[in-house]
Design an enzyme around this catalytic site. Structure first.
Site, PDB file in Angstrom:
ATOM      1  N   THR A 129      21.536 -49.961  31.226  1.00 34.20           N
ATOM      2  CA  THR A 129      20.885 -49.814  32.525  1.00 34.20           C
ATOM      3  C   THR A 129      19.370 -49.977  32.410  1.00 34.20           C
ATOM      4  O   THR A 129      18.785 -49.692  31.356  1.00 34.20           O
ATOM      5  CB  THR A 129      21.198 -48.407  33.087  1.00 34.20           C
ATOM      6  OG1 THR A 129      20.333 -48.132  34.183  1.00 34.20           O
ATOM      7  CG2 THR A 129      20.971 -47.311  32.043  1.00 34.20           C
ATOM      8  N   ASP A 130      18.752 -50.380  33.515  1.00 32.26           N
ATOM      9  CA  ASP A 130      17.281 -50.457  33.533  1.00 32.26           C
ATOM     10  C   ASP A 130      16.650 -49.060  33.525  1.00 32.26           C
ATOM     11  O   ASP A 130      15.452 -48.917  33.285  1.00 32.26           O
ATOM     12  CB  ASP A 130      16.793 -51.254  34.758  1.00 32.26           C
ATOM     13  CG  ASP A 130      17.179 -50.622  36.091  1.00 32.26           C
ATOM     14  OD1 ASP A 130      18.060 -49.721  36.119  1.00 32.26           O
ATOM     15  OD2 ASP A 130      16.602 -51.020  37.130  1.00 32.26           O
ATOM     16  N   GLU A 131      17.476 -48.013  33.779  1.00 31.06           N
ATOM     17  CA  GLU A 131      16.907 -46.662  33.881  1.00 31.06           C
ATOM     18  C   GLU A 131      16.341 -46.173  32.549  1.00 31.06           C
ATOM     19  O   GLU A 131      15.550 -45.236  32.518  1.00 31.06           O
ATOM     20  CB  GLU A 131      17.954 -45.682  34.432  1.00 31.06           C
ATOM     21  CG  GLU A 131      18.532 -46.186  35.744  1.00 31.06           C
ATOM     22  CD  GLU A 131      19.303 -45.170  36.552  1.00 31.06           C
ATOM     23  OE1 GLU A 131      19.116 -43.968  36.366  1.00 31.06           O
ATOM     24  OE2 GLU A 131      20.097 -45.605  37.407  1.00 31.06           O
ATOM     25  N   TYR A 154      21.182 -38.729  32.207  1.00 35.59           N
ATOM     26  CA  TYR A 154      21.950 -39.975  32.150  1.00 35.59           C
ATOM     27  C   TYR A 154      21.194 -41.038  31.368  1.00 35.59           C
ATOM     28  O   TYR A 154      21.717 -41.623  30.407  1.00 35.59           O
ATOM     29  CB  TYR A 154      22.258 -40.480  33.576  1.00 35.59           C
ATOM     30  CG  TYR A 154      22.704 -41.931  33.623  1.00 35.59           C
ATOM     31  CD1 TYR A 154      23.914 -42.332  33.039  1.00 35.59           C
ATOM     32  CD2 TYR A 154      21.927 -42.917  34.239  1.00 35.59           C
ATOM     33  CE1 TYR A 154      24.326 -43.663  33.073  1.00 35.59           C
ATOM     34  CE2 TYR A 154      22.332 -44.246  34.279  1.00 35.59           C
ATOM     35  CZ  TYR A 154      23.533 -44.607  33.691  1.00 35.59           C
ATOM     36  OH  TYR A 154      23.931 -45.925  33.717  1.00 35.59           O
ATOM     37  N   SER A 157      20.910 -40.427  27.681  1.00 37.67           N
ATOM     38  CA  SER A 157      22.131 -40.677  26.905  1.00 37.67           C
ATOM     39  C   SER A 157      22.365 -42.177  26.726  1.00 37.67           C
ATOM     40  O   SER A 157      22.803 -42.629  25.670  1.00 37.67           O
ATOM     41  CB  SER A 157      23.346 -40.002  27.564  1.00 37.67           C
ATOM     42  OG  SER A 157      23.650 -40.612  28.802  1.00 37.67           O
ATOM     43  N   LYS A 158      22.063 -42.966  27.745  1.00 37.18           N
ATOM     44  CA  LYS A 158      22.212 -44.433  27.607  1.00 37.18           C
ATOM     45  C   LYS A 158      21.179 -44.973  26.616  1.00 37.18           C
ATOM     46  O   LYS A 158      21.483 -45.859  25.807  1.00 37.18           O
ATOM     47  CB  LYS A 158      22.071 -45.131  28.963  1.00 37.18           C
ATOM     48  CG  LYS A 158      23.187 -44.869  29.949  1.00 37.18           C
ATOM     49  CD  LYS A 158      24.545 -45.420  29.514  1.00 37.18           C
ATOM     50  CE  LYS A 158      24.617 -46.924  29.513  1.00 37.18           C
ATOM     51  NZ  LYS A 158      26.021 -47.403  29.268  1.00 37.18           N
ATOM     52  N   LYS A 193      27.675 -42.864  44.648  1.00 34.78           N
ATOM     53  CA  LYS A 193      26.448 -43.662  44.580  1.00 34.78           C
ATOM     54  C   LYS A 193      25.973 -43.980  45.996  1.00 34.78           C
ATOM     55  O   LYS A 193      26.753 -43.946  46.953  1.00 34.78           O
ATOM     56  CB  LYS A 193      26.698 -44.957  43.803  1.00 34.78           C
ATOM     57  CG  LYS A 193      27.294 -44.789  42.411  1.00 34.78           C
ATOM     58  CD  LYS A 193      26.269 -44.336  41.403  1.00 34.78           C
ATOM     59  CE  LYS A 193      26.641 -44.545  39.947  1.00 34.78           C
ATOM     60  NZ  LYS A 193      27.932 -44.098  39.500  1.00 34.78           N
TER      61      LYS A 193
END
Ligand code: NAD
Ligand code: TYD
Length: 349
Positions: A129-131, A154, A157-158, A193
């Protein structure tokens, strides 16, 4: 090629599996999914009978189960999507995110390290993800080389999982790819979402909760465009490279929700949907803005987003209107419990 798709019964996973099963009959697609609240076998019902598709229910953090599956269906590629994926749930209970996103990823990496030894024709593809890049101010973009700065449980963790994938590439020579994509939307997205939650609340004429003032920005991409990018990179992406995927479509949340209200009224003949918008207490640590510059090499490979935002939103609204049974099946007791925890007191004011 034998391809594992972890998390194939989830939102992005089911689109990806359908795409691969239909377009590559010579490949064997093996879905590995624990069927958590976010995974749904009904999402894959139209490929269930395909000869090049197999479903295996298991937790990716269960090394024994993963090894047993490897014995029967040794993969040439792992498309790793299985994850806990919702930021608000990660704020409520971060530990689940470490289990699946970090320990689950390492479990797969460990197997790959041992069982793919000396093979260069295989790939571990981490869908991320871009997050992981954190939060932008009003200016600028995430681009290749932007340092990681995850700020929610989140995204932490990614980011941890992405770092482990790169570490296995660097230390053990594991062939890998990582892609970091913006916010996906489209049919089959679990209604926690923003976009599916808004559509369901429009259908059920319930207040539409917007965190803060709705000024936060997300960069939206239609799920099928993301799937086409993953496919392109699987086949032609540079091993050992991290790609950014985005449709150059950053929008404020209030603009996204307002547009959904207008399109919903146009499609259904409803009136005054905008009046359902309700501003509620902000998300803790809410990242302000995401915007992505897609990787130049992805564009050189000929990938372009094909679905405009309005067209994608229309198709998404129509899909939810046409699938009341799917909605009823996911709005279980667990969902109602989550909804009450997340929104109950916020909406009661
Ligand atoms: P999702 O929550 O809809 O689906 C996740 C799937 O993983 C579900 O089918 C679930 O059953 C499965 N799963 C969860 N824990 C598991 C475990 N321990 N073992 C096996 N399976 C397990 O998620 P999504 O939106 O489809 O996202 C898929 C991937 O793409 C995730 O890795 C996510 O981080 C990434 N991603 C998502 C977005 C987005 O906007 N949704 C954007 C960029 C990247
Ligand atoms: P979301 O769909 O949860 O994706 P992410 O947090 O991974 O970007 O949220 C998208 C944006 O919408 C984010 O800025 C939070 C906001 N949001 C709301 O304003 N209200 C809601 O009920 C939800 C779920 C999200």
């Amino acid at each position: 090629m034998r391809i594992w798709v972890t998390g194939g019964a989830g939102f992005i996973g089911n689109h990806l599996v359908r795409h691969l099963v239909r377009n590559y009959p010579q490949d064997h697609i093996i879905v590995v999914d624990a069927l958590t609240y976010a995974g749904n076998l009904a999402n894959l019902s139209d490929v269930a009978e395909a000869p090049n598709y197999t479903f295996y229910k298991a937790d990716i953090a269960d090394a024994t189960a993963m090894e047993a599956l490897w014995q029967t269906h040794p993969p040439d590629a792992i498309l790793h999507l299985a994850a806990e994926s919702h930021v608000d749930r990660s704020i409520l209970s971060p530990r689940h995110f470490v289990h699946t996103n970090v320990l689950g990823t390492i479990t797969l990496l460990e197997l790959a390290r041992g069982l793919w030894k000396d093979r260069s024709d295989v790939v571990f593809y981490q869908v991320s993800t871009d997050e992981v890049y954190g939060s932008l101010s009003d200016e600028g973009f995430f681009e290749e080389g932007t340092p990681y700065d995850p700020r929610s449980p989140y995204s932490a963790s990614k980011a941890a999982a992405d770092h482990f994938v790169r570490a296995y590439g660097h230390t053990y020579g594991l062939p890998y790819l990582i892609s970091n994509c913006g916010n996906n939307y489209g049919p089959y997205q679990f209604p926690e979402k923003l976009i599916p939650l808004t559509i369901l609340n429009l259908m059920q004429r319930k207040p539409i909760p917007i965190y803060g003032r709705g000024e936060n920005v997300r960069d939206w991409i239609y799920v099928e465009d993301h799937v086409r990018a993953i496919d392109r990179l699987l086949r032609a992406g540079r091993r050992g490279h991290t790609y950014l995927i985005g449709a150059e479509n950053p929008r404020r949340n209030i603009d996204v929700v307002s547009r959904l209200c207008q399109l919903y009224d146009e499609i259904t003949g409803s009136q005054d949907s905008l009046s359902l918008i309700t501003f509620v207490t902000d998300r803790p640590g809410h990242d302000y803005r995401y915007a992505i510059k897609p990787s130049p090499h992805l564009l050189e490979l000929g990938w372009r987003p094909q679905v405009s935002f309005d067209e994608g939103l229309r198709q998404t609204i129509r899909w939810y209107l046409d699938n009341p049974d799917w909605i009823a099946a996911v709005q279980t007791g667990e969902y109602r419990h989550y909804y009450e925890m997340q929104y109950g007191s916020r909406l009661r004011g």
